[in-house]
Design a protein around this motif. Structure first.
Motif, short mmCIF file in Angstrom:
data_model
loop_
_atom_site.label_atom_id
_atom_site.label_comp_id
_atom_site.label_asym_id
_atom_site.label_seq_id
_atom_site.Cartn_x
_atom_site.Cartn_y
_atom_site.Cartn_z
N ASN A 374 -43.32 -66.84 -103.71
CA ASN A 374 -44.10 -65.62 -103.49
C ASN A 374 -45.51 -65.88 -102.99
N GLY A 375 -45.81 -67.12 -102.61
CA GLY A 375 -47.13 -67.44 -102.07
C GLY A 375 -48.21 -67.59 -103.11
N LYS A 376 -47.82 -67.67 -104.38
CA LYS A 376 -48.82 -67.71 -105.47
C LYS A 376 -48.72 -69.02 -106.24
N GLY A 377 -48.63 -70.13 -105.52
CA GLY A 377 -48.55 -71.44 -106.16
C GLY A 377 -49.88 -71.84 -106.79
N PRO A 378 -49.90 -72.91 -107.58
CA PRO A 378 -51.12 -73.33 -108.29
C PRO A 378 -52.27 -73.70 -107.36
N ASN A 379 -51.97 -74.12 -106.16
CA ASN A 379 -53.04 -74.50 -105.22
C ASN A 379 -53.43 -73.35 -104.28
N ALA A 380 -52.72 -72.25 -104.34
CA ALA A 380 -52.86 -71.20 -103.33
C ALA A 380 -54.29 -70.72 -103.16
N TYR A 381 -54.96 -70.41 -104.27
CA TYR A 381 -56.28 -69.81 -104.17
C TYR A 381 -57.40 -70.84 -104.03
N LEU A 382 -57.01 -72.10 -103.93
CA LEU A 382 -57.99 -73.15 -103.65
C LEU A 382 -58.03 -73.48 -102.17
N LEU A 383 -57.12 -72.88 -101.42
CA LEU A 383 -57.02 -73.17 -100.00
C LEU A 383 -57.98 -72.29 -99.20
N GLU A 384 -58.27 -72.74 -97.99
CA GLU A 384 -59.09 -71.93 -97.09
C GLU A 384 -58.25 -70.75 -96.59
N HIS A 385 -58.94 -69.77 -96.11
CA HIS A 385 -58.32 -68.59 -95.51
C HIS A 385 -57.44 -69.02 -94.33
N PRO A 386 -56.23 -68.48 -94.14
CA PRO A 386 -55.57 -67.51 -95.00
C PRO A 386 -54.77 -68.18 -96.11
N LEU A 387 -54.30 -67.40 -97.06
CA LEU A 387 -53.52 -67.92 -98.17
C LEU A 387 -52.07 -68.13 -97.76
N PRO A 388 -51.29 -68.86 -98.55
CA PRO A 388 -49.89 -69.11 -98.20
C PRO A 388 -49.09 -67.81 -98.09
N ARG A 389 -48.09 -67.83 -97.25
CA ARG A 389 -47.23 -66.66 -97.06
C ARG A 389 -46.38 -66.40 -98.30
N ASN A 390 -46.17 -65.12 -98.56
CA ASN A 390 -45.18 -64.71 -99.54
C ASN A 390 -43.83 -64.75 -98.84
N LEU A 391 -42.99 -65.69 -99.20
CA LEU A 391 -41.71 -65.88 -98.51
C LEU A 391 -40.61 -65.01 -99.08
N LEU A 392 -41.01 -64.04 -99.92
CA LEU A 392 -40.08 -63.01 -100.38
C LEU A 392 -40.35 -61.68 -99.69
N ASN A 393 -41.30 -61.67 -98.79
CA ASN A 393 -41.71 -60.46 -98.08
C ASN A 393 -40.68 -60.12 -97.00
N ARG A 394 -39.72 -59.28 -97.35
CA ARG A 394 -38.61 -58.97 -96.43
C ARG A 394 -39.10 -58.30 -95.15
N GLU A 395 -40.04 -57.37 -95.30
CA GLU A 395 -40.55 -56.66 -94.12
C GLU A 395 -41.09 -57.65 -93.10
N PHE A 396 -41.81 -58.66 -93.57
CA PHE A 396 -42.40 -59.64 -92.66
C PHE A 396 -41.35 -60.59 -92.10
N LEU A 397 -40.51 -61.13 -92.97
CA LEU A 397 -39.58 -62.18 -92.54
C LEU A 397 -38.40 -61.66 -91.75
N ASN A 398 -38.12 -60.37 -91.83
CA ASN A 398 -36.99 -59.83 -91.07
C ASN A 398 -37.41 -59.23 -89.73
N GLN A 399 -38.63 -59.49 -89.29
CA GLN A 399 -39.03 -59.07 -87.95
C GLN A 399 -38.22 -59.83 -86.90
N VAL A 400 -37.91 -59.17 -85.82
CA VAL A 400 -37.14 -59.79 -84.74
C VAL A 400 -37.85 -61.03 -84.22
N ALA A 401 -39.19 -60.94 -84.12
CA ALA A 401 -39.95 -62.05 -83.55
C ALA A 401 -39.98 -63.27 -84.46
#
Length: 447
Positions: A374-401
């Motif tokens: 879900n993009g909320k790993g232990p290192n996620a908020y220590l990273l520079e912008h942008p944060l890791p993707r939520n790989l459960l985000n169906r709307e995003f991952l099911n885009q044709v592109a």
């Protein structure tokens, strides 16, 4: 402070409590400033976005309540509560703090033990039964409708432009001038009811207390916003009008509303990102990016306007830098030879296995994307912008592109200008397995 204690004996949910004018004002402000949308107070609201305040006065001091409004991160470092514009008005803050201090479960007298003849007042809120633009305007502004308070206050978070382009409202959520024209009425209605239908990590409250008539009234009012930029507006002015609140004056993805968006807006100050993906920009602006706060602008901006925006972004990002060139790689197919065949055995690839992909994901990806993907790993908020993707985000991952080849490229080569590193040390079979795992989690059947 004395007024906050009146409520311990006088069970007032509505009406007027003589001598407790500041408390009464705070009660109205709780609705007007949309506090009810995130916080529950028994009998008033039933939100679950933020801590319950039914016993706020019993748990917290008056000073703590004020501090939590004026500087939300003072006591909770990762607080998501915004810093509203009204926190600079000491009277408003004092009224709200007085009302909240009066919310105590431990009362000296309850309606059950009150003298004979005592009638506990009922909450008197506006009951909107028929949709109308006027009712929507009342809800949006958080002001009384037909003499009674209505649960509203969208304007505390969201801004809008008048017909002549004057901007008014809050700076917490996206501007709503174009919401109905870019998203459509049905999308906006559903988004008010539950924004996570469209953006998995949205922090916008779920307004489940709204009736259909109230939701439709809001959309009726939002549909009246008709500001349009003048023709032949130059690229930098288009960026200021449509992009700067999210992407920031410096194009670094840190606009005034960015902190409340998840995923965060793209950082165009990184020339590597702009060089690598500039061919996607026109489509992203025209059609939007599903599963994010990025809307489709094709109903507002002409093709010429979009071209000017892209040209301006490239001009600002790529000046004084050498052009970054990203490798072109194709998605390997079952039957192709393994890229990392160190022993030269001619190992052939097979279709990705979600089970093996899960094991590889847990081994290589969870520190950033989390064990749940879900993009909320232990290192996620220590990273520079942008944060890791939520790989459960169906709307995003099911885009044709966003096909398997794009996922493969992002994992193998990394995402230029972001913290996502290259994973070219992993075998192609491992990458195909991970992609299969991601797809298994985001298909309609996995719901």
């Amino acid at each position: 402070m004395a007024q906050a204690n009146c409520n311990r004996c006088h069970a007032m949910e509505s009406g007027s409590l003589a001598g407790a004018e500041l408390y009464e004002e705070g009660r109205s402000l709780f609705l007007e400033k949309a506090c009810w949308g995130c916080h529950t107070i028994a009998g008033i609201s039933s939100a679950s976005q933020a801590p319950e305040l039914t016993d706020a006065g019993g748990k917290f001091t008056y000073e703590y309540l004020i501090e939590s409004m004026v500087e939300p991160s003072a006591n909770i470092d990762n607080s998501k509560m915004p810093k509203f514009d009204w926190i600079h008005d000491e009277h408003t803050v004092a009224a709200l703090a007085t009302y909240l201090k009066g919310q105590q479960k431990d009362r000296l007298r309850s309606s059950a033990s009150a003298p004979i003849g005592y009638t506990k007042p009922e909450v008197r809120l506006a009951k909107i039964s028929e949709p109308s633009e006027e009712a929507g305007q009342s809800l949006f502004a958080g002001v009384p409708f037909e003499g009674s308070m209505a649960k509203g206050g969208c304007i505390n978070c969201h801004a809008f432009r008048s017909a002549d382009g004057v901007l008014a409202g809050g700076s917490v959520g996206p501007e709503l001038t174009y919401a109905v024209r870019t998203r459509g009425r049905e999308y906006v209605q559903d988004h008010i009811r539950n924004s996570r239908m469209h953006v998995a990590d949205s922090v916008m409250p779920v307004f489940k207390d709204y009736s259909d008539a109230e939701v439709e009234s809001l959309v009726e009012y939002l549909a009246t916003f008709d500001y349009k930029p003048i023709k032949d507006t130059p690229g930098h002015q288009l960026f200021d009008l449509f992009c700067v609140s999210c992407h920031g004056e410096n194009m670094d993805g840190r606009g005034v509303v960015a902190g409340m968006l998840d995923p965060l807006p793209r950082d165009f100050s990184k020339h590597q990102f702009v060089s690598a993906y500039e061919t996607r920009f026109v489509d992203s602006i025209r059609d939007g990016v599903k599963g994010t706060a990025m809307p489709t602008w094709k109903n507002i901006l002409s093709d010429e306007d979009i071209d000017k925006l892209v040209a301006y972004i490239k001009e600002q990002s790529l000046k004084d830098t050498k052009k970054f060139t990203r490798m072109e790689v194709k998605l390997p197919q079952a039957g192709d030879l393994e890229r990392l065949d160190y022993k030269g055995k001619g190992v052939e690839l097979v279709a990705g296995d979600p089970g093996k992909g899960f094991e590889s994901f847990q081994k290589f990806c969870t520190s950033c994307h989390g064990k749940l993907a879900n993009g909320k790993g232990p290192n996620a908020y220590l990273l520079e912008h942008p944060l890791p993707r939520n790989l459960l985000n169906r709307e995003f991952l099911n885009q044709v592109a966003l096909d398997d080849e794009r996922l493969y490229q992002s994992i193998l080569l990394g995402v230029a200008g972001t913290p996502m590193p290259a994973h070219d040390h992993l075998k192609d079979q491992t990458l195909l397995d991970v992609i299969a795992f991601i797809r298994e989690n985001t298909t309609e059947e996995s719901e």
